[in-house]
Design a protein around this motif. Structure first.
Motif, PDB file in Angstrom:
ATOM      1  N   GLY A 119      18.242   2.683  65.285  1.00 29.97           N
ATOM      2  CA  GLY A 119      19.211   2.326  64.247  1.00 29.97           C
ATOM      3  C   GLY A 119      18.787   2.840  62.892  1.00 29.97           C
ATOM      4  O   GLY A 119      19.619   3.093  62.023  1.00 29.97           O
ATOM      5  N   ALA A 120      17.468   3.012  62.687  1.00 27.29           N
ATOM      6  CA  ALA A 120      16.960   3.596  61.452  1.00 27.29           C
ATOM      7  C   ALA A 120      17.117   5.116  61.516  1.00 27.29           C
ATOM      8  O   ALA A 120      17.437   5.688  62.559  1.00 27.29           O
ATOM      9  N   VAL A 121      16.909   5.763  60.377  1.00 30.26           N
ATOM     10  CA  VAL A 121      16.974   7.221  60.289  1.00 30.26           C
ATOM     11  C   VAL A 121      15.705   7.719  59.618  1.00 30.26           C
ATOM     12  O   VAL A 121      15.234   7.123  58.637  1.00 30.26           O
ATOM     13  N   LEU A 122      15.139   8.801  60.159  1.00 32.71           N
ATOM     14  CA  LEU A 122      14.022   9.490  59.521  1.00 32.71           C
ATOM     15  C   LEU A 122      14.514  10.824  58.970  1.00 32.71           C
ATOM     16  O   LEU A 122      15.325  11.499  59.621  1.00 32.71           O
ATOM     17  N   GLU A 123      14.025  11.199  57.793  1.00 29.61           N
ATOM     18  CA  GLU A 123      14.425  12.456  57.164  1.00 29.61           C
ATOM     19  C   GLU A 123      13.228  13.384  57.000  1.00 29.61           C
ATOM     20  O   GLU A 123      12.212  13.001  56.408  1.00 29.61           O
ATOM     21  N   ASN A 124      13.382  14.608  57.530  1.00 32.25           N
ATOM     22  CA  ASN A 124      12.468  15.718  57.264  1.00 32.25           C
ATOM     23  C   ASN A 124      11.036  15.487  57.730  1.00 32.25           C
ATOM     24  O   ASN A 124      10.102  16.104  57.220  1.00 32.25           O
ATOM     25  N   THR A 125      10.841  14.595  58.702  1.00 36.69           N
ATOM     26  CA  THR A 125       9.516  14.401  59.293  1.00 36.69           C
ATOM     27  C   THR A 125       9.332  15.374  60.452  1.00 36.69           C
ATOM     28  O   THR A 125      10.279  16.018  60.906  1.00 36.69           O
ATOM     29  N   ARG A 126       8.108  15.455  60.959  1.00 37.86           N
ATOM     30  CA  ARG A 126       7.781  16.332  62.076  1.00 37.86           C
ATOM     31  C   ARG A 126       6.949  15.576  63.108  1.00 37.86           C
ATOM     32  O   ARG A 126       6.396  14.518  62.818  1.00 37.86           O
ATOM     33  N   PHE A 127       6.886  16.150  64.323  1.00 33.68           N
ATOM     34  CA  PHE A 127       6.175  15.505  65.415  1.00 33.68           C
ATOM     35  C   PHE A 127       4.744  16.023  65.537  1.00 33.68           C
ATOM     36  O   PHE A 127       4.427  17.161  65.151  1.00 33.68           O
ATOM     37  N   ILE A 128       3.877  15.184  66.117  1.00 34.09           N
ATOM     38  CA  ILE A 128       2.588  15.660  66.597  1.00 34.09           C
ATOM     39  C   ILE A 128       2.877  16.666  67.710  1.00 34.09           C
ATOM     40  O   ILE A 128       3.740  16.441  68.549  1.00 34.09           O
ATOM     41  N   PRO A 129       2.208  17.828  67.714  1.00 33.55           N
ATOM     42  CA  PRO A 129       2.517  18.874  68.701  1.00 33.55           C
ATOM     43  C   PRO A 129       2.574  18.359  70.134  1.00 33.55           C
ATOM     44  O   PRO A 129       1.773  17.496  70.535  1.00 33.55           O
ATOM     45  N   ASP A 130       3.557  18.866  70.873  1.00 29.35           N
ATOM     46  CA  ASP A 130       3.750  18.541  72.299  1.00 29.35           C
ATOM     47  C   ASP A 130       4.030  17.064  72.523  1.00 29.35           C
ATOM     48  O   ASP A 130       3.623  16.479  73.534  1.00 29.35           O
TER      49      ASP A 130
END
Length: 532
Positions: free
Chosen positions: A297-308
Motif C-alpha cells: 500500500g506504501a510507495v517507494l520512489e527512486n530506490t534500488r535493490f540489492i543485486p540479484d
C-alpha cells in the motif's frame, strides 16, 4: 464516458464539469491493491520482496521550483509576493495550457480521486485529483485525507489537480520556462502539473494553496512536523531537509500528528493523511516506525535493490539522494487519531549547522524566535569536489520559502501573535556539527539530540541555569541529562577558540545579510513584524 467501478450520476456530472473528455475512461476512487496492480500492469513500477510498489519519477527526482508559476490576476496581483519563488503567468496562457491538457485525454484512461486536505473540518478543502499514472493516484490516496463513502456520494471539489507527467508544455506559447511546469490558479482553483513524474509536486501544490488562504483566516500554516505526549503537550518541529524533522517527530513515546504540514488555529491540525519520508540510509534500528510503515500500500520512489534480489538497498543513491516513501498515517501505530492536538507547549527549530558554531539546544525569546523563523537556517556541504570542505549557509524563510505565496513577514507576524498569546517556549536545536566545522568537527549524535529534546519536553530545562552564547545572544543551558556538559557550549568544544569566534561572526553576518533581502523586498503594503 466510461467510469468504473460503481458511480452515480453525480460523479458523471462532476467529471464532465472537470473537463474530462467523454471519450476518456475514468478509474474512480480505486483501492490500494487495485492501483498497485494497475501500476504494475502499466509498467509504472515493480514490487519489492515485501510487496511494496517501487517507482521511478524519471528525469525529475525532486521538485522543480524554477518551473512553478502562479496565475497573476485581480485576485493575486496585490496579494502574492512576486519574485523568484512566485513567478507570474497570464490567465490566457493558463487557459490555453489547461485546454490542451484536457484535450490530450481523448480516448485515454485516467485515475480520479476525491480527497481532502486539513484534519480540522473548519478549514478542510475538498480536492479532485486527476492522474495519468496509477501510482500517482496511490500517492494521493496515501498523502491526502481520504473521504468517506458518504462524503464521496455528494462530493463537491474546492480545488482540482490535473497531473499529466507525459504532457510537455511549449514554452514559446504556454509561457513556461521549459516542458515541465506546476501552475496554480487561485481564481479557478486549479493546479496544473505536467512534464514531471515527481509526485511531491502535488502535495506541495496544495500546501502552497493553504499557505495563502489560511493566514487570511488567522491560521498560521507551517512547514513542520508535530507530535503530542500523553499529557496533551503538543510539540512542533520545524526544519529543512536533512535536519531530522521526520526522524525526531516520529517518537515511540509520543503520538505522531503529522510529519510535514500543519495549521495552528485554536489547535494544531495536520493538512495531510500520510507521510512522505526520505529513506536514504534508512534502517530498522534507527528509524523503526518509518521502516515498519513501508509495507503493501506504501510507495517507494527512486530506490534500488540489492543485486540479484528484490530487497531494497536504502544506501543506494545511484538515482538520487532524495529517495522517498509515501505511506498513510495509519501505518504508524503510535499516531494521533484524528490528526489534531492542543496548541503547542514546545516548538523546536532544527538546523544542521555544518559550521559547528550553534549549540545543541538554546532557548529563544519571542523576538529571537521570529528572527530565526524568518531565517529558516541550515547549512549544506559544498559538494564532492576534492578539497572543498567549506559549508554553505542555506536560508529558507519560515523553513519553507518555496511554498510561500505571501511575503515572509506575514507568516512571522502571525507566529509572533501566537507565541505571545500562548507563551510557548521555542528552542533552537543544532543537529549538525560540533567541535569544529564539517571536515574538522563531528556530527552531533542522534542520542544527544534526543536527550536535549527530552529535556525540553519534560521541563527539566526550565529548572537549570543558563549562559549567554555570543555573538548570537543565545541562552544555552548549562546542564541537561543525557548529554555531556562540555557539549552544551559549542565554543568550549573547539580546540582553537579564536577560530570559533571568527566562524561564528561570519555566520552571524550571513544571517544579517539574508534578513536584509526580506526587509528590502517587503513593499506591497507588507509591514515588517515587530520584534519588540
Amino acid at each position: 464516458m466510461n467510469i468504473y467501478p460503481n458511480h452515480s450520476a453525480i460523479d458523471t456530472d462532476l467529471l464532465q464539469c472537470l473537463g474530462i473528455p467523454a471519450t476518456a475512461t475514468v478509474a474512480l476512487n480505486l483501492t490500494e491493491p487495485e492501483l498497485t496492480q494497475l501500476a504494475l500492469d502499466g509498467g509504472e513500477g515493480v514490487l519489492t520482496e515485501a510487496g511494496v510498489l517501487m517507482c521511478d519519477t524519471g528525469k525529475f527526482t525532486g521538485r522543480s521550483p524554477k518551473d512553478k508559476f502562479i496565475v497573476r490576476d485581480a485576485l493575486t496581483e496585490d496579494t502574492v509576493w512576486w519574485g523568484p519563488v512566485n513567478q507570474p503567468i497570464e490567465p490566457e496562457q493558463f487557459d490555453h495550457l489547461h485546454r490542451r491538457m484536457l484535450a490530450s485525454l481523448e480516448g485515454r484512461s485516467v485515475f480520479v480521486r476525491y480527497v481532502k486536505a486539513g484534519a480540522d473540518p473548519r478549514y478542510a478543502i475538498n480536492i479532485a485529483v486527476i492522474n495519468e499514472y496509477a501510482w500517482h493516484n496511490l500517492f494521493c490516496h496515501n498523502l491526502f485525507i481520504e473521504t468517506s463513502e458518504a462524503e464521496r456520494a455528494d462530493f463537491k471539489p474546492d480545488w482540482t489537480i490535473l497531473n499529466l507527467p507525459g504532457f510537455q508544455a511549449d514554452p514559446a506559447t504556454d509561457g513556461t520556462r521549459q516542458g515541465n511546469f506546476t501552475i496554480i490558479n487561485f481564481s479557478k482553483r486549479v493546479i496544473l502539473i505536467g512534464g514531471t513524474g515527481y509526485a511531491g509536486e502535488m502535495k506541495k501544490g496544495i500546501f502552497s494553496v493553504l499557505n495563502l488562504t489560511l493566514p487570511r483566516k488567522g491560521v498560521l500554516s507551517m512547514h513542520c512536523s508535530a507530535n503530542v505526549g500523553k499529557a496533551g503537550d503538543t510539540a512542533l518541529f520545524f526544519g529543512l531537509s536533512g535536519t531530522g524533522k521526520t526522524t525526531l517527530s516520529t517518537d515511540p513515546e509520543r503520538e505522531l500528528i503529522g510529519d510535514d504540514e500543519h495549521g495552528w488555529s485554536d489547535q494544531v491540525f495536520n493538512f495531510e493523511g500520510g507521510c512522505y519520508a526520505k529513506v536514504v540510509n534508512l534502517s530498522a534500528e534507527h528509524e523503526p516506525e518509518i521502516y515498519g510503515a513501508i509495507r503493501p500500500g506504501a510507495v517507494l520512489e527512486n530506490t534500488r535493490f540489492i543485486p540479484d534480489s528484490r530487497i531494497v538497498d536504502y544506501a543506494d543513491q545511484s538515482v538520487t539522494e532524495n529517495t522517498r516513501t509515501a505511506y498513510p498515517l495509519h501505518y504508524i501505530a503510535n499516531r494521533a487519531n484524528p490528526s489534531v492536538g492542543p496548541v503547542p507547549r514546545n516548538i523546536f527549530f532544527l538546523t544542521a549547522d555544518a559550521f559547528g558554531v550553534l549549540p545543541p539546544i538554546a532557548k529563544l525569546t519571542v523576538e529571537q524566535a521570529m528572527y530565526y523563523f524568518l531565517s529558516g537556517y541550515t547549512a549544506k556541504l559544498a559538494g564532492t569536489e576534492v578539497g572543498v570542505k567549506e559549508p554553505v549557509p542555506t536560508f529558507s524563510a519560515c523553513f519553507g520559502a518555496a511554498f510561500l505565496p505571501l511575503h515572509p513577514f506575514e507568516y512571522a507576524g502571525l507566529l509572533g501573535q501566537h507565541l505571545k498569546a500562548s507563551d510557548v517556549p521555542v528552542w533552537l536545536v543544532n543537529t549538525g556539527w560540533t567541535g569544529g566545522s564539517f571536515g574538522t568537527g563531528h556530527r552531533m549524535k542522534l542520542a544527544h539530540t534526543r536527550a536535549v529534546i527530552r529535556g525540553a519536553l519534560s521541563g527539566v530545562l526550565d529548572r537549570v541555569e543558563y549562559q549567554t552564547l555570543q555573538p548570537f545572544g543565545l541562552q544555552v543551558p548549562m546542564a541537561c541529562p543525557g548529554i555531556p556538559e562540555e557539549l552544551l557550549n559549542p565554543r568550549q568544544t573547539w580546540r582553537n577558540r579564536a577560530d570559533y569566534d571568527d566562524t561564528a561572526t561570519r555566520l552571524m553576518r550571513a544571517f544579517q545579510e539574508n534578513y536584509e533581502t526580506y526587509h528590502n523586498a517587503a513593499g506591497q503594503g507588507v509591514e515588517e513584524p515587530s520584534f519588540a
